[in-house]
Each structure stands twice: as structure tokens, then as C-alpha cells.
Design an enzyme around this catalytic site. Structure first.
Site, PDB file in Angstrom:
ATOM      1  N   ASP A 150      33.018  42.629  23.727  1.00 37.54           N
ATOM      2  CA  ASP A 150      32.487  42.044  22.313  1.00 37.54           C
ATOM      3  C   ASP A 150      31.867  43.164  21.528  1.00 37.54           C
ATOM      4  O   ASP A 150      31.839  44.356  21.768  1.00 37.54           O
ATOM      5  CB  ASP A 150      31.547  40.986  22.657  1.00 37.54           C
ATOM      6  CG  ASP A 150      30.407  41.273  23.551  1.00 37.54           C
ATOM      7  OD1 ASP A 150      30.295  42.300  24.057  1.00 37.54           O
ATOM      8  OD2 ASP A 150      29.703  40.615  24.183  1.00 37.54           O
TER       9      ASP A 150
ATOM     10  N   HIS B 229      25.074  32.746  28.531  1.00 37.93           N
ATOM     11  CA  HIS B 229      26.307  33.132  27.648  1.00 37.93           C
ATOM     12  C   HIS B 229      26.890  34.303  28.343  1.00 37.93           C
ATOM     13  O   HIS B 229      26.237  35.227  29.203  1.00 37.93           O
ATOM     14  CB  HIS B 229      25.939  33.471  26.248  1.00 37.93           C
ATOM     15  CG  HIS B 229      25.412  34.693  25.941  1.00 37.93           C
ATOM     16  ND1 HIS B 229      24.469  34.905  24.726  1.00 37.93           N
ATOM     17  CD2 HIS B 229      25.239  36.069  26.517  1.00 37.93           C
ATOM     18  CE1 HIS B 229      24.046  36.302  24.864  1.00 37.93           C
ATOM     19  NE2 HIS B 229      24.433  36.718  25.671  1.00 37.93           N
TER      20      HIS B 229
ATOM     21  N   ASN C 245      20.589  32.259  27.812  1.00 36.84           N
ATOM     22  CA  ASN C 245      21.003  30.972  27.664  1.00 36.84           C
ATOM     23  C   ASN C 245      22.339  30.697  28.529  1.00 36.84           C
ATOM     24  O   ASN C 245      22.896  29.881  28.165  1.00 36.84           O
ATOM     25  CB  ASN C 245      21.139  30.650  26.148  1.00 36.84           C
ATOM     26  CG  ASN C 245      22.445  31.468  25.578  1.00 36.84           C
ATOM     27  OD1 ASN C 245      23.001  32.216  26.281  1.00 36.84           O
ATOM     28  ND2 ASN C 245      22.523  31.406  24.151  1.00 36.84           N
TER      29      ASN C 245
ATOM     30  N   GLU D 297      28.739  31.588  23.425  1.00 37.41           N
ATOM     31  CA  GLU D 297      27.633  30.844  23.714  1.00 37.41           C
ATOM     32  C   GLU D 297      27.668  29.580  24.084  1.00 37.41           C
ATOM     33  O   GLU D 297      28.834  28.779  24.154  1.00 37.41           O
ATOM     34  CB  GLU D 297      27.124  30.720  22.231  1.00 37.41           C
ATOM     35  CG  GLU D 297      26.852  32.170  21.628  1.00 37.41           C
ATOM     36  CD  GLU D 297      25.612  32.814  22.044  1.00 37.41           C
ATOM     37  OE1 GLU D 297      25.061  32.350  23.094  1.00 37.41           O
ATOM     38  OE2 GLU D 297      25.042  33.494  21.280  1.00 37.41           O
TER      39      GLU D 297
HETATM   40  C1  F6R Z   1      27.232  42.394  26.128  1.00 33.83           C
HETATM   41  C2  F6R Z   1      27.415  40.969  26.438  1.00 33.83           C
HETATM   42  C3  F6R Z   1      26.196  40.136  26.376  1.00 33.83           C
HETATM   43  C4  F6R Z   1      25.162  40.694  27.460  1.00 33.83           C
HETATM   44  C5  F6R Z   1      24.081  39.615  27.716  1.00 33.83           C
HETATM   45  C6  F6R Z   1      22.836  40.029  28.490  1.00 33.83           C
HETATM   46  O1  F6R Z   1      28.468  42.885  25.862  1.00 33.83           O
HETATM   47  O2  F6R Z   1      28.529  40.540  26.266  1.00 33.83           O
HETATM   48  O3  F6R Z   1      26.991  38.991  27.174  1.00 33.83           O
HETATM   49  O4  F6R Z   1      25.675  41.035  28.677  1.00 33.83           O
HETATM   50  O5  F6R Z   1      23.509  39.318  26.369  1.00 33.83           O
HETATM   51  O6  F6R Z   1      22.506  41.220  27.934  1.00 33.83           O
HETATM   52  P1  F6R Z   1      21.202  42.233  28.365  1.00 33.83           P
HETATM   53  O7  F6R Z   1      22.012  42.936  29.659  1.00 33.83           O
HETATM   54  O8  F6R Z   1      20.790  43.108  27.264  1.00 33.83           O
HETATM   55  O9  F6R Z   1      20.161  41.338  28.775  1.00 33.83           O
END
Ligand code: F6R
Length: 242
Positions: free
Chosen positions: A67, A138, A136, A143
Site C-alpha cells: 500500500d 486491518h 482494528n 479497513e
Molecule cells: C503497512 C500496512 C499496515 C500495517 C499496520 C500495522 O504497509 O499495510 O496494514 O501493517 O497498520 O502497522 P504497524 O506495524 O506500524 O503497527
């Protein structure tokens, strides 16, 4: 789903790097699905060390990232392209032309999403995908309940919880983009092997929901249990509500 519970972040990162190194050594032109965020940084550092020690070679490796914020200039130091170059690609003998991150500056996002998906398909799919998990539930920027479980790469609106979690990295919350381009759940499911990482108590609710809740678009990570080859590597804190 295979579940590996480890002591801490360091051990999680080591285990994940071992699995990636095995894939790279078995297939020198493997396609790696990569993520940003704090969680995979330790794994990236471990892989960079393995490269330094001559244990792995990235010269033929191809990568596709999950992403990117939208809109954002790839040169912006908060873009995921910048993050990947700085934290991983610059430490390896990888050809940057073989690294793909969704283009946050595209003027035609919908056409770009179709093109991104066809790039992945033209590689024969992703051999191994790393995922973090949002508080959450995701994965990528899929989301809860936003777009169902059948989406391919698409533009999505970020939820207030994600904006709150990530806006701390921007000089002011107003500067944080409110949209992203993300691989969809269906794109992620095309990966041959998936490794999902979780560390820390802030992820404990999401891990409980993923493993014990219903499979539902309300917790996008819950659908991973339907994939044929998923390994969760999780530290004790993230596993503490199971
Ligand atoms: C990032 C992504 C997000 C993160 C998630 C956890 O490319 O796809 O889904 O993996 O938000 O973020 P961290 O690792 O910062 O807790």
C-alpha cells in the site's frame, strides 16, 4: 493457520527473517510482498544483515508493496516508497526497478490499480507476503467493513482509527492523506505463502478478534484463516488475550 508464539519483538523478527531467507535461497528471483509500518522493521534489518554476511542475494528479487498513501509524492519522507528505500532497499543489492510500491502521485488512480494488479499477475503472483496487523484488524489498508472481502488493488478511505495511529508521523495531522491505494484482500490471498507479524499489547485485541472472532469483514485479518499457507508469528504480549 500455523501459530508461532515467541518471547519478544526481536525473536519475532528473527523467525520471520529466517523464513524469508529460505524462500529467497530456494528461489533467487522470488517475488516478495512487503509491508511498511513499525512491525516489519526488525525483519528488514535482519535480512539486510544476512545480505551483508553474504547469506542472501537480492540481485534478482522482485518486490511489491501492499500500500501507499494517496495522494502523496513518492519523495515525501512520509511516503511508503521513501520508507522502503530508506529502511530496506538501500541496504541491499536490489535493483530499484524491480521494486514496486503503489504510486501515490498517479493522476489516474483507478487505472493505476488495475495496472498494479496486472504487474503482480505478470510476475506469476507473490511467493511470500509479509503482513502487519492494524489495531482494528486491518491488513494493508483494508479497513473493517469498508470494501468487503473481494477487492483487488483499489483506492480506499482511511478510518479515523488509522488516521489517529499514523498521523503522529506527519508534521501536523492535517498533512496526513485521508486515502490510500492498497492491495485488496483478494490480491493478498493470491500470495502463495503469508507471514503475519504482531508484537506488543496494542495488538492483543486484534489478534484475539482474528483468531477467536467470526470470519468477517469487520476484522479483515480474520479471513486469513481461510488461506492455505499462513503463519502468524506473534510475541507473548500480542498473544496475551488468547
Ligand atoms: C503497512 C500496512 C499496515 C500495517 C499496520 C500495522 O504497509 O499495510 O496494514 O501493517 O497498520 O502497522 P504497524 O506495524 O506500524 O503497527
Amino acid at each position: 493457520m500455523k501459530i508461532i508464539v515467541v518471547k519478544n519483538y526481536e525473536e519475532m523478527s528473527n523467525r520471520a527473517a529466517e523464513i524469508f531467507a529460505e524462500t529467497i535461497n530456494a528461489k533467487p528471483d522470488a517475488v516478495l510482498g512487503l509491508a511498511t509500518g513499525e512491525t516489519p522493521l526488525g525483519m528488514y534489518n535482519n535480512l539486510a544483515k544476512k545480505y551483508e554476511y553474504g547469506e542472501i542475494d537480492f540481485s534478482r528479487i522482485r518486490t511489491v508493496n501492499l500500500d501507499e498513501y494517496y495522494p502523496i509524492d513518492p519523495e515525501n519522507n512520509q511516503s511508503y516508497r521513501y520508507f522502503m528505500n530508506r529502511n530496506f532497499f538501500s541496504k541491499l543489492n536490489i535493483n530499484l526497478k524491480n521494486t514496486f510500491v503503489p504510486d501515490g502521485s498517479t493522476k489516474k488512480p483507478d487505472a493505476f490499480c488495475l495496472e498494479y494488479e496486472s504487474i503482480i499477475d505478470s510476475f506469476g503472483g507473490i511467493d511470500i507476503q509479509i503482513l502487519g496487523i492494524g489495531r482494528n484488524g486491518h491488513i494493508g489498508f483494508n479497513e473493517p467493513s469498508a470494501e468487503g472481502l473481494h477487492a483487488l488493488t483499489h483506492v480506499t478511505e482511511l478510518t479515523p482509527s488509522t488516521i489517529e495511529a499514523n498521523s503522529r508521523f506527519f508534521a501536523s495531522p492535517d498533512l496526513m492523506p485521508k486515502h490510500a491505494i492498497t492491495m485488496g484482500i483478494k490480491s493478498v490471498f493470491k500470495a502463495k505463502k503469508i507471514i503475519i507479524l504482531a508484537s506488543g499489547v496494542t495488538k492483543a485485541d486484534a489478534i484475539r478478534e482474528m483468531l477467536r472472532g467470526k470470519i468477517s469483514a469487520m476484522c479483515p485479518a480474520s479471513v486469513l484463516s481461510l488461506h492455505q499457507d499462513v503463519t502468524l508469528i506473534c510475541d507473548k504480549d500480542a498473544y496475551s488475550k488468547i
